[in-house]
Motif scaffolding. Structure first.
Motif, PDB file in Angstrom:
ATOM      1  N   ALA A  15      -7.709   4.631  -9.182  1.00  0.00           N
ATOM      2  CA  ALA A  15      -6.388   5.171  -8.848  1.00  0.00           C
ATOM      3  C   ALA A  15      -5.715   4.335  -7.764  1.00  0.00           C
ATOM      4  O   ALA A  15      -4.508   4.064  -7.828  1.00  0.00           O
ATOM      5  CB  ALA A  15      -6.528   6.620  -8.387  1.00  0.00           C
ATOM      6  N   ALA A  16      -6.490   3.895  -6.775  1.00  0.00           N
ATOM      7  CA  ALA A  16      -5.930   3.126  -5.668  1.00  0.00           C
ATOM      8  C   ALA A  16      -5.456   1.746  -6.123  1.00  0.00           C
ATOM      9  O   ALA A  16      -4.384   1.274  -5.724  1.00  0.00           O
ATOM     10  CB  ALA A  16      -6.964   2.988  -4.556  1.00  0.00           C
ATOM     11  N   THR A  17      -6.255   1.080  -6.960  1.00  0.00           N
ATOM     12  CA  THR A  17      -5.832  -0.234  -7.452  1.00  0.00           C
ATOM     13  C   THR A  17      -4.644  -0.108  -8.392  1.00  0.00           C
ATOM     14  O   THR A  17      -3.765  -0.979  -8.437  1.00  0.00           O
ATOM     15  CB  THR A  17      -6.994  -0.953  -8.161  1.00  0.00           C
ATOM     16  OG1 THR A  17      -7.528  -0.110  -9.195  1.00  0.00           O
ATOM     17  CG2 THR A  17      -8.095  -1.308  -7.180  1.00  0.00           C
ATOM     18  N   GLY A  18      -4.597   0.997  -9.136  1.00  0.00           N
ATOM     19  CA  GLY A  18      -3.441   1.240  -9.984  1.00  0.00           C
ATOM     20  C   GLY A  18      -2.171   1.419  -9.169  1.00  0.00           C
ATOM     21  O   GLY A  18      -1.100   0.913  -9.533  1.00  0.00           O
ATOM     22  N   ALA A  19      -2.296   2.132  -8.030  1.00  0.00           N
ATOM     23  CA  ALA A  19      -1.139   2.319  -7.150  1.00  0.00           C
ATOM     24  C   ALA A  19      -0.704   0.997  -6.541  1.00  0.00           C
ATOM     25  O   ALA A  19       0.495   0.725  -6.395  1.00  0.00           O
ATOM     26  CB  ALA A  19      -1.485   3.325  -6.058  1.00  0.00           C
ATOM     27  N   ALA A  20      -1.686   0.158  -6.163  1.00  0.00           N
ATOM     28  CA  ALA A  20      -1.356  -1.154  -5.605  1.00  0.00           C
ATOM     29  C   ALA A  20      -0.641  -2.023  -6.632  1.00  0.00           C
ATOM     30  O   ALA A  20       0.349  -2.703  -6.325  1.00  0.00           O
ATOM     31  CB  ALA A  20      -2.629  -1.835  -5.104  1.00  0.00           C
ATOM     32  N   ALA A  21      -1.133  -1.990  -7.870  1.00  0.00           N
ATOM     33  CA  ALA A  21      -0.514  -2.791  -8.931  1.00  0.00           C
ATOM     34  C   ALA A  21       0.922  -2.333  -9.180  1.00  0.00           C
ATOM     35  O   ALA A  21       1.819  -3.156  -9.423  1.00  0.00           O
ATOM     36  CB  ALA A  21      -1.340  -2.676 -10.207  1.00  0.00           C
ATOM     37  N   ALA A  22       1.158  -1.023  -9.102  1.00  0.00           N
ATOM     38  CA  ALA A  22       2.507  -0.499  -9.312  1.00  0.00           C
ATOM     39  C   ALA A  22       3.464  -0.986  -8.234  1.00  0.00           C
ATOM     40  O   ALA A  22       4.675  -1.075  -8.460  1.00  0.00           O
ATOM     41  CB  ALA A  22       2.470   1.030  -9.347  1.00  0.00           C
ATOM     42  N   ARG A  23       2.914  -1.299  -7.065  1.00  0.00           N
ATOM     43  CA  ARG A  23       3.736  -1.817  -5.970  1.00  0.00           C
ATOM     44  C   ARG A  23       3.819  -3.342  -5.992  1.00  0.00           C
ATOM     45  O   ARG A  23       4.380  -3.954  -5.090  1.00  0.00           O
ATOM     46  CB  ARG A  23       3.149  -1.369  -4.634  1.00  0.00           C
ATOM     47  CG  ARG A  23       3.177   0.141  -4.408  1.00  0.00           C
ATOM     48  CD  ARG A  23       2.567   0.516  -3.073  1.00  0.00           C
ATOM     49  NE  ARG A  23       2.655   1.943  -2.804  1.00  0.00           N
ATOM     50  CZ  ARG A  23       2.279   2.515  -1.661  1.00  0.00           C
ATOM     51  NH1 ARG A  23       1.773   1.760  -0.680  1.00  0.00           N
ATOM     52  NH2 ARG A  23       2.408   3.809  -1.491  1.00  0.00           N
ATOM     53  N   GLY A  24       3.198  -3.924  -7.016  1.00  0.00           N
ATOM     54  CA  GLY A  24       3.216  -5.374  -7.118  1.00  0.00           C
ATOM     55  C   GLY A  24       2.296  -6.067  -6.134  1.00  0.00           C
ATOM     56  O   GLY A  24       2.519  -7.228  -5.763  1.00  0.00           O
ATOM     57  N   SER A  25       1.242  -5.377  -5.715  1.00  0.00           N
ATOM     58  CA  SER A  25       0.316  -5.933  -4.726  1.00  0.00           C
ATOM     59  C   SER A  25      -1.097  -5.980  -5.284  1.00  0.00           C
ATOM     60  O   SER A  25      -1.472  -5.164  -6.129  1.00  0.00           O
ATOM     61  CB  SER A  25       0.340  -5.083  -3.444  1.00  0.00           C
ATOM     62  OG  SER A  25      -0.641  -5.523  -2.522  1.00  0.00           O
ATOM     63  N   ALA A  26      -1.864  -6.945  -4.812  1.00  0.00           N
ATOM     64  CA  ALA A  26      -3.269  -7.043  -5.198  1.00  0.00           C
ATOM     65  C   ALA A  26      -4.177  -6.563  -4.068  1.00  0.00           C
ATOM     66  O   ALA A  26      -5.391  -6.727  -4.124  1.00  0.00           O
ATOM     67  CB  ALA A  26      -3.620  -8.481  -5.562  1.00  0.00           C
ATOM     68  N   VAL A  27      -3.572  -5.958  -3.056  1.00  0.00           N
ATOM     69  CA  VAL A  27      -4.318  -5.482  -1.888  1.00  0.00           C
ATOM     70  C   VAL A  27      -4.155  -3.974  -1.764  1.00  0.00           C
ATOM     71  O   VAL A  27      -3.029  -3.453  -1.787  1.00  0.00           O
ATOM     72  CB  VAL A  27      -3.834  -6.169  -0.587  1.00  0.00           C
ATOM     73  CG1 VAL A  27      -4.589  -5.613   0.619  1.00  0.00           C
ATOM     74  CG2 VAL A  27      -4.011  -7.671  -0.678  1.00  0.00           C
ATOM     75  N   VAL A  28      -5.261  -3.279  -1.650  1.00  0.00           N
ATOM     76  CA  VAL A  28      -5.232  -1.833  -1.433  1.00  0.00           C
ATOM     77  C   VAL A  28      -5.377  -1.586   0.060  1.00  0.00           C
ATOM     78  O   VAL A  28      -6.431  -1.838   0.641  1.00  0.00           O
ATOM     79  CB  VAL A  28      -6.368  -1.120  -2.197  1.00  0.00           C
ATOM     80  CG1 VAL A  28      -6.355   0.379  -1.889  1.00  0.00           C
ATOM     81  CG2 VAL A  28      -6.253  -1.356  -3.693  1.00  0.00           C
ATOM     82  N   ASP A  29      -4.271  -1.144   0.702  1.00  0.00           N
ATOM     83  CA  ASP A  29      -4.360  -0.797   2.120  1.00  0.00           C
ATOM     84  C   ASP A  29      -4.553   0.708   2.258  1.00  0.00           C
ATOM     85  O   ASP A  29      -4.581   1.446   1.263  1.00  0.00           O
ATOM     86  CB  ASP A  29      -3.119  -1.278   2.878  1.00  0.00           C
ATOM     87  CG  ASP A  29      -1.817  -0.726   2.296  1.00  0.00           C
ATOM     88  OD1 ASP A  29      -1.873   0.282   1.550  1.00  0.00           O
ATOM     89  OD2 ASP A  29      -0.756  -1.300   2.580  1.00  0.00           O
ATOM     90  N   LEU A  30      -4.674   1.174   3.496  1.00  0.00           N
ATOM     91  CA  LEU A  30      -4.972   2.594   3.723  1.00  0.00           C
ATOM     92  C   LEU A  30      -3.858   3.483   3.190  1.00  0.00           C
ATOM     93  O   LEU A  30      -4.120   4.530   2.581  1.00  0.00           O
ATOM     94  CB  LEU A  30      -5.202   2.856   5.212  1.00  0.00           C
ATOM     95  CG  LEU A  30      -5.541   4.307   5.597  1.00  0.00           C
ATOM     96  CD1 LEU A  30      -6.792   4.779   4.866  1.00  0.00           C
ATOM     97  CD2 LEU A  30      -5.710   4.439   7.097  1.00  0.00           C
ATOM     98  N   GLU A  31      -2.608   3.078   3.400  1.00  0.00           N
ATOM     99  CA  GLU A  31      -1.486   3.885   2.926  1.00  0.00           C
ATOM    100  C   GLU A  31      -1.520   4.032   1.402  1.00  0.00           C
ATOM    101  O   GLU A  31      -1.293   5.121   0.864  1.00  0.00           O
ATOM    102  CB  GLU A  31      -0.165   3.238   3.353  1.00  0.00           C
ATOM    103  CG  GLU A  31       1.063   4.035   2.912  1.00  0.00           C
ATOM    104  CD  GLU A  31       2.366   3.328   3.247  1.00  0.00           C
ATOM    105  OE1 GLU A  31       3.420   3.872   2.879  1.00  0.00           O
ATOM    106  OE2 GLU A  31       2.320   2.241   3.858  1.00  0.00           O
ATOM    107  N   THR A  32      -1.832   2.939   0.713  1.00  0.00           N
ATOM    108  CA  THR A  32      -1.914   2.995  -0.746  1.00  0.00           C
ATOM    109  C   THR A  32      -3.045   3.914  -1.187  1.00  0.00           C
ATOM    110  O   THR A  32      -2.893   4.709  -2.126  1.00  0.00           O
ATOM    111  CB  THR A  32      -2.135   1.586  -1.323  1.00  0.00           C
ATOM    112  OG1 THR A  32      -1.089   0.716  -0.889  1.00  0.00           O
ATOM    113  CG2 THR A  32      -2.171   1.615  -2.839  1.00  0.00           C
TER     114      THR A  32
END
Length: 447
Positions: free
Chosen positions: A225-242
Motif C-alpha cells: 500500500a505504501a509503495t503504491g501511494a508513493a508511485a501515485a505521487r510519482g516518487s520511488a521513495v516511501v517517506d513517513l508521511e506516505t
C-alpha cells in the motif's frame, strides 16, 4: 482443486499465483522453502520434526499453533511443494462433515490409484465442530492424508484429544521486529517482489514494522500500500508521511527498546495505581497501537494486581490473570478488550500495598539473619525417628481448636513478635484487617 493453492507440479515449482505479476505482494513473496521462512528457528533447525517431515518425506500430521502471519499456511504449502505431495485445502469456515469426508475419500483414492500422498490443509481448525474434527480421524489414523491443521487458539482447549494425540504439535512464535524488517527488506529487493524499484526511509520502515505487530503477511500488505501511494505521487521513495497516508494510521512515537517504552509503561502503571482509569486507558491504547507485546502488558497487570491492589479487592488478581490467559488464548486485536477490562477494573479498585510491604519486611528480616530454627512442634514428624527428636510432639491441630485457630508458636524465636502484614482499612481489606487483628491476638495468646 479448490482452496488457496493449486497442486504443485510433479517436478516441484511455484504455488498458484506466486509468480503472477498482479498477485498480492504477500502471495508473491511467500517462502518456497524452509530456508526462506523467516523466524521460527526452532522449527527450522537440523533434525527438527519439520525438517524430518520435509527432507525425509515422512508421513506425519502436524498441528500448527501460533498468531496470524507467523507462517502456518506457508509451512503447509512447503510441506506439499518440497515433498511433491498433492495439496488440498478445506475451509474450516464453510466446510461441513460431508466436505471433510469427501476430501479424505479423494486422498484415499489418489493414494490407491497412484501412490501419491495428499497434504490436507485445514486453516482455523478450532472453528471445526467436534463432529467435523472427528471426521478427520480416519484419514489421520490410517495415514490416507498428511494433515496440516492451523490454529490461532490454544489447541488444548479447541482441538479434540484424539486428533491432538495423533498429531505433532508445533508452536509458532510471533515474529520479532527484526524478522519483520527482514521480510520487508527481501520484498523490496527480490525480483518476485518490488525488485529494487522503491526505497523506504528508516522512520517509514519503523512505522510499518510497528504496525505489523509481528505479522509478516500484514507487513507486506502495508508495504504494498505504501509503495503504491508513493508511485501515485510519482516518487520511488516511501517517506513517513506516505506510509501514514497509505495505511491510514499516524505513526506512534514509541520505541520498544528505548525511553518511550519505559516512560509510557511507567505512566501506565502509575495511572492505574493512582486510580485514573482514563489516563490508564490512554497509555494502554498507545502501547497497543505502537505494537507493544500484549503479553508484556498482561504481565504488568498481574504484578500490579498484587503490588498495588492486593486484598483491598481480592478479585483483582483473578481478573488480571484471566486477562493474561485471554491474551494467550485469543490473541490480538480481540484480546485488547480483555486488557482494557482488566485495566479499568484495577484502576477503579480500592488500593492497598500491604501485601508488598509485608513481603518486603519479611525479606529484610531474613536477609538480616533473623531466621532461627523452626519450632520443634511444627517440624515434620512423618519420617522414622522424628518423634524421638520431639518433632510435632506438642503440635495443636487447628481444626480441633475453637474457631479453628490454635494458640501456639508458629514463627521462629528470632521473629516471634514480627508484624509483617499490616492491612489497610480500604475496600475489602477493612474486613480482613478486623479479622486479622483478632486472629493474631488469639494465635499469640493475647486474647
Amino acid at each position: 482443486m479448490d482452496g488457496l493453492f493449486e497442486v504443485a507440479p510433479a517436478g516441484g515449482g511455484s504455488l498458484s499465483g506466486s509468480d503472477h505479476a498482479f498477485a498480492p505482494l504477500a502471495v508473491r513473496m511467500r517462502p518456497r522453502s524452509l530456508d526462506e521462512l523467516v523466524g521460527q528457528a526452532q522449527l527450522r533447525a537440523p533434525g527438527s520434526p519439520l525438517r524430518q517431515l520435509i527432507e525425509g518425506d515422512q508421513s506425519l500430521s502436524l498441528l500448527l499453533w501460533g498468531p496470524p502471519g507467523t507462517g502456518k499456511t506457508t509451512i503447509a504449502a512447503i510441506v506439499s511443494q518440497q515433498t511433491q505431495r498433492r495439496f488440498v485445502e478445506v475451509s474450516a469456515v464453510s466446510a461441513g462433515v460431508k466436505e471433510v469426508r469427501a476430501a479424505i475419500d479423494g486422498a484415499r483414492a489418489e493414494l490407491v490409484a497412484t501412490g501419491r500422498e495428499t497434504v490436507l490443509f485445514v486453516d482455523e481448525v478450532h472453528r471445526f465442530s467436534k463432529a467435523q474434527q472427528d471426521a478427520l480421524l480416519p484419514g489421520v489414523e490410517n495415514r490416507w492424508v498428511t494433515l496440516v491443521a492451523a490454529t490461532t487458539e490454544n489447541p488444548f482447549f479447541s482441538v479434540i484429544s484424539p486428533l491432538l494425540s495423533r498429531s505433532l504439535l508445533l508452536r509458532l512464535e510471533s515474529l520479532t521486529d527484526d524478522d519483520v524488517r527482514g521480510v520487508l527488506a527481501r520484498a523490496l529487493a527480490d525480483e518476485r517482489g518490488l525488485a529494487g524499484e522503491f526505497t523506504v526511509d528508516d522512520d517509514a520502515l519503523d512505522h510499518l514494522v510497528r504496525l505489523a505487530g509481528g505479522d509478516a503477511r500484514r507487513s507486506l500488505t502495508y508495504l504494498e500500500a505504501a509503495t503504491g501511494a508513493a508511485a501515485a505521487r510519482g516518487s520511488a521513495v516511501v517517506d513517513l508521511e506516505t506510509a501514514e497516508t497509505a495505511v491510514d494510521q499516524a505513526a506512534v512515537r514509541y520505541d520498544r527498546q528505548g525511553d518511550q517504552h519505559y516512560d509510557v509503561t511507567s505512566a501506565f502503571i502509575k495511572s492505574i495505581r493512582g486510580s485514573d482509569a482514563d489516563a490508564a486507558m490512554h497509555y494502554l491504547a498507545r502501547m497497543i497501537e505502537a505494537g507493544e507485546d500484549p503479553r508484556f502488558i498482561a504481565r504488568r497487570l498481574v504484578i500490579l494486581a498484587s503490588e498495588d491492589v492486593g486484598l483491598a479487592d481480592p478479585t483483582a488478581l483473578t481478573t488480571a490473570v484471566a486477562a493474561a490467559q485471554a491474551v494467550q488464548l485469543i490473541g490480538m486485536p480481540e484480546a485488547g478488550l480483555n486488557l482494557a477490562h482488566a485495566v479499568i477494573a484495577l484502576a477503579v479498585a480500592p488500593k492497598s500495598n500491604a501485601v508488598t510491604t509485608a513481603l518486603a519486611a519479611a525479606t529484610a528480616d531474613v536477609r538480616a539473619g533473623k531466621i532461627g530454627p523452626v519450632p520443634a512442634h511444627l517440624r515434620d514428624a512423618h519420617y522414622s525417628g522424628a518423634k524421638k527428636l520431639g518433632h510435632g510432639k506438642t503440635y495443636k491441630y487447628s481444626h480441633d481448636e475453637p474457631y479453628g485457630i490454635a494458640e501456639q508458636q508458629y514463627a521462629p524465636d528470632a521473629v516471634l513478635d514480627a508484624e509483617y502484614y499490616r492491612p489497610t482499612a480500604l475496600g475489602a481489606e477493612a474486613a480482613i484487617k478486623e479479622r486479622w487483628e483478632r486472629v493474631r491476638r488469639m494465635v499469640r495468646g493475647r486474647r
